[in-house]
Every structure is written in C-alpha cells, then in structure tokens.
Design an enzyme around this catalytic site. Structure first.
Site, PDB file in Angstrom:
ATOM      1  N   CYS A  35       0.831  -1.205   0.000  1.00 53.14           N
ATOM      2  CA  CYS A  35       0.000   0.000   0.000  1.00 53.14           C
ATOM      3  C   CYS A  35       0.870   1.262   0.000  1.00 53.14           C
ATOM      4  CB  CYS A  35      -0.988  -0.022   1.158  1.00 53.14           C
ATOM      5  SG  CYS A  35      -2.375   1.132   0.907  1.00 53.14           S
ATOM      6  N   HIS A  60      -3.893  -5.241   1.064  1.00 54.25           N
ATOM      7  CA  HIS A  60      -3.569  -5.721   2.407  1.00 54.25           C
ATOM      8  C   HIS A  60      -4.057  -7.167   2.549  1.00 54.25           C
ATOM      9  CE1 HIS A  60      -2.420  -1.757   3.867  1.00 54.25           C
ATOM     10  NE2 HIS A  60      -3.543  -1.263   3.364  1.00 54.25           N
TER      11      HIS A  60
END
Length: 500
Positions: free
Chosen positions: A336, A421
């Site tokens: 991310c 994630h």
C-alpha cells in the site's frame, strides 16, 4: 441471555480489545448470539467489510471471535490520524472529513447519534453485545465530548468493567484512580475490574485484590495471565514492541530474517502477522539503516501519510539503504503506502498537498492521489495460488505497460509492490513467495508445509475464550449482562474513602 456491557481500560493497550474478543469467544462457543462494538476507534489498522465499509481491524477480529462477518455497525466511527493534529473521520465505513480537534467538536453531536443508533441496531439483532471502550474513561479533559467510554455507557445504561495492565506496573493505583476521577453518575456504572497480563505468584496478588475491593466497593472479576505469542490484530502502535514473538524452529537449515520499517504513521502493520506465524521467519520492526543490513526481506508497510513518511525515510538514511540493498538484489516488498514509495513519482494534492514528489524509483509505476478513497475486497492469483485481500487507499498506482504483474501491483526482479492488504494471509501464496525470497536472498530456508494462518488465528481466539472461562467469574459477568449496572454501588471521592 440478553444484554450488553462495556469493557473499558485504565490506559491504551491495557488489553481491552483482547478481553472483549475473549468474552465474545467464550459466549459464542456456548451458543450465545453475540456481537462486538466499538463506538469510536482511533487506529491506523483497519479492514474492509464485504460491502466495502472501512472499520477497525480489531473489530474485524472480534467479529471472527463471534463467528460473524464484520459490518460497519460494529465500529461506526473510525479516526485515522494523518498528523499529530489532524485525523480522517470515517463514519459508517466511509470517509467524512479530515479535521483537527476543534473541527471535530462540531461533529460531536452527529457522531454520538450515529454511535448510539449503531449500538441499538446490534442490540436488536443479537442477544448480547460486548462493547469496547477507547483509551481510558478517566481522560477527564475529554469527558464532555466522550462517545466511546462513559458517554456511551450513560447513553445506553451499560455496566462497565475496567481492565488494568499489571505488567506495566501501578495497576491498583490505575484502577482506583480511574474510578475516583469519574463523577458520581459515571461511577455508578463501574461494576468492577479485570486485571490483565499477570505472570507472578497468585498468592502475592491476593492482598491487593482484597484491598481494591474494600477501597472501591467493587468486584474483581478475575485475573488473566500473560497471553504469550503473536498478537491478534493489534490496533495500537504501542503493541509493536511486543507484536512479534520468537518463531518456531525453521523447517529448513536457516531462518529467514524480515525487517519491517516502522514508519511514523505506519498503518495495517498486521499485514506481517502471517509472516511471524511461519516457523523459522524472524520479524523485526526497525528504524535505522544498519538494521536492514542483515535482512533477507525488507518490508515497507502501509502508511497513513505516504509523502511525509517517505520524507522521514530520506531523513533517516533508510531510503538510501533500501535503494542500495535493492540494487544489490536484496528482496523488498512494499504494501500500500510502502508500494507507493517504491514508484518513480508521487503526485499528491490530496493527502499532503505536496504536489509532485520523487519516489524511490524501484518499480516502474507512478502514483496519483485521488479525492475518493478506494475500498474493496479484490482477488487475484500469483505463483499458481489464489489470493484474496482488501484495499484501503487514496493513492492510485499506474503501472507501466509491460511491467511484470503481481497481485494488486507489480514486480521488478527482487522488488515487489502491492496495494492490497492481507495478501500474506493466503497460505499457498505466502509459502511460494517466501521460497522465492529465500532463493533470491541465498538462504537455506524452506517454508513449512501445512501452516494455516486462519486456523492459527482461530486457535488463538479459542485460547482467549478458554482463558476467560478459566480465570474470570463468568457467572458474575452473565449476571451483569442480564441485570445491567449493579444498584447501590458506593461513590468514591479522591482520597481513598468511600462516602456513606
């Protein structure tokens, strides 16, 4: 059984999340229809529900303890700090605004209504709701606007148990002081205490338990022993110092050493929990360039402030170290915000307002921050294995044509990046990825076959439920749930005397 109670704590990281999960698991295993709730959570560890709502990661873990799919009602207000003074306010899973403390005050009444209504919906749907407080109820400077601790308990007439962490010391003073600092109406809802993280001789603790009962007129519902091993979806960065335990012995001849850069605004550091669960994988959180030198895998995790944390990397010399080691073939994984840092350039007029900033130039990609947040539960595959995940980001990464794909991102040689994630929670993918890392790092490491991260998490939740059953007075807790706050509890003024 029908009812609700609030698990408060003397401090942040006292164990509220874990105790809440343990009570939920104990009830669920006895057939009670139970759900978790946290009115307002301040955390950079979050999760995306099946319908695309963002909630605290701890509430997703507590939902799993209940055997439920998480929903936004379980954490209606989520605050995600972006700096020391400003936070993004997420309401019912959707970003509402970025505010400072004064601007937040203008939202307070609205947020209180949202929280109370969400709790009411859960109580209508489930037999029992176990609520978790935030920080400490004795933060008297914040009491007037509180919607997560005694403000919630007063609004919903909830009995409250206070959890104290004995491992950090001063637990009796903390328990007593928490009650003494509250006004009489709040004190009337404090039913008693739970002591957490005890690892001493019970007979030495007993006199203190008797004294705190006499001084406060309240019950001690039990003493939970130290719960060793990897954490369960910790939500507070205070847990990072003990988030990762020593691994089981390696399946091959050597361990695999993983260095996770502890960014100032690190988010979703739970992404590496699955690595820490692998036998022979040693995970460390690091803040200095020298700590990267012996790492077989460097992880740049998520960040709530990508550009600011990239600047911190450069100031600390970490950016130069990551670039140097990656150039020498050392495996690097960006997740991310960490993935965004690995790109050629970042254009950000949304989060930091910094405009165009050079990235680490380790991946063939550019980043543009969007006003709208991307929330989703994507799926893909790599190494011949399926990958499911969740994504939470404003930064949109555009990968160059012809770049080698990777789930949620791309790769170049020994550098991988993903916007997703939870990718490492996919067991077959994780083992194949670690085997690739070990080969590139020149380590005689073999991923252990058959490790299921989901099964390990379920075992941990079962162990929590068993701890609650063995060490807490569950009959008394059930009476609290059924009857509500005890009547006639004494008022405790500062000074150590119970008023008549």
């Amino acid at each position: 059984m029908k009812g609700a109670l609030l698990v408060a704590g003397t401090t942040s990281d006292a164990g509220k999340s874990v105790v809440t999960a343990g009570i939920c698991r104990w009830l669920a295993r006895r057939g009670v229809r139970v759900a978790p709730f946290k009115a307002q959570n301040m955390s950079l560890n979050s999760f995306v529900t099946a319908d695309g709502a963002e909630i605290g990661r701890a509430q997703a873990m507590q939902a799993a303890a209940c055997g439920l799919e998480p929903v936004a009602d379980m954490n209606p207000i989520l605050l995600k700090p972006g700096s020391d003074r400003r936070s993004q306010v997420v309401v019912m899973g959707r970003p509402l605004a970025d505010v400072d403390a004064m601007e937040y005050g203008a939202l307070r009444d609205r947020l209180r209504r949202v929280s109370v209504e969400a709790l009411a919906r859960l109580r209508a749907e489930y037999d029992v709701v176990i609520c978790e407080g935030a920080g400490s109820p004795a933060e008297i400077n914040l009491r007037a606007g509180d919607i997560a601790n005694m403000g919630l308990a007063r609004a919903a007439d909830l009995p409250v148990i206070v959890v104290g962490d004995i491992d950090r010391g001063g637990v009796f003073a903390s328990l007593y002081g928490t009650v003494a600092l509250l006004d009489a109406a709040d004190q009337a809802l404090i039913a008693g205490f739970v002591i957490n993280k005890f690892r001493g001789a019970p007979e030495l603790l007993a006199p203190g338990l008797d004294m705190i009962r006499r001084l406060t007129g309240r019950e001690v519902y039990g003493v939970l022993p130290w719960f060793d091993g990897p954490g369960l979806d910790a939500e507070d960065s205070l847990a990072l110092s003990r988030a990762v335990a020593e691994p089981a012995p390696p399946y091959g001849r050597q361990t695999l050493r993983v260095a996770v850069v502890r960014l100032p605004r690190i988010s979703n550091f739970t992404d590496v929990d699955a690595l820490a669960a692998e036998p022979g994988v040693v995970v460390r959180f690091v803040t200095a360039p020298a700590e990267l030198d012996d790492a077989d895998l460097i992880v740049l995790p998520g960040s709530r402030a990508t550009v600011a944390d990239l600047g911190w990397l450069r100031e600390r010399g970490l950016a130069e170290a990551v670039t140097r080691l990656a150039g020498a073939g050392r495996p690097v994984l960006g997740i991310c915000g960490g993935y965004q840092m690995l790109a050629r350039e970042i254009r950000d007029e949304v989060e930091s307002g910094a405009g165009t900033v050079a990235g680490l130039r380790l991946l063939p990609a550019t980043v543009e921050f969007a006003v709208d947040k991307t929330l989703g539960r994507p799926a893909g595959s790599a190494y011949g294995a399926p990958v499911t995940a969740y994504e939470i980001h404003h930064g949109v990464v555009t990968v160059d044509d012809g770049a080698e794909p990777f789930p949620g991102g791309c790769r170049t040689g020994s550098v991988w990046g993903t916007s997703w994630h939870g990718v490492l929670e996919n067991d077959d993918f994780r083992r194949a990825f670690l085997a690739d890392v070990a080969e590139r790092a020149g380590r005689d490491f073999v991923p252990a076959p058959g490790v299921s991260f989901a099964a390990l998490r379920a075992e941990r939740l079962d162990a929590l439920g068993e701890l609650v059953g063995r060490h807490l007075d569950t009959d008394a807790l059930c009476r609290l749930l059924e009857s509500g706050p005890p009547k006639g509890l004494p008022s405790l003024p500062p000074g150590g005397r119970i008023s008549p």
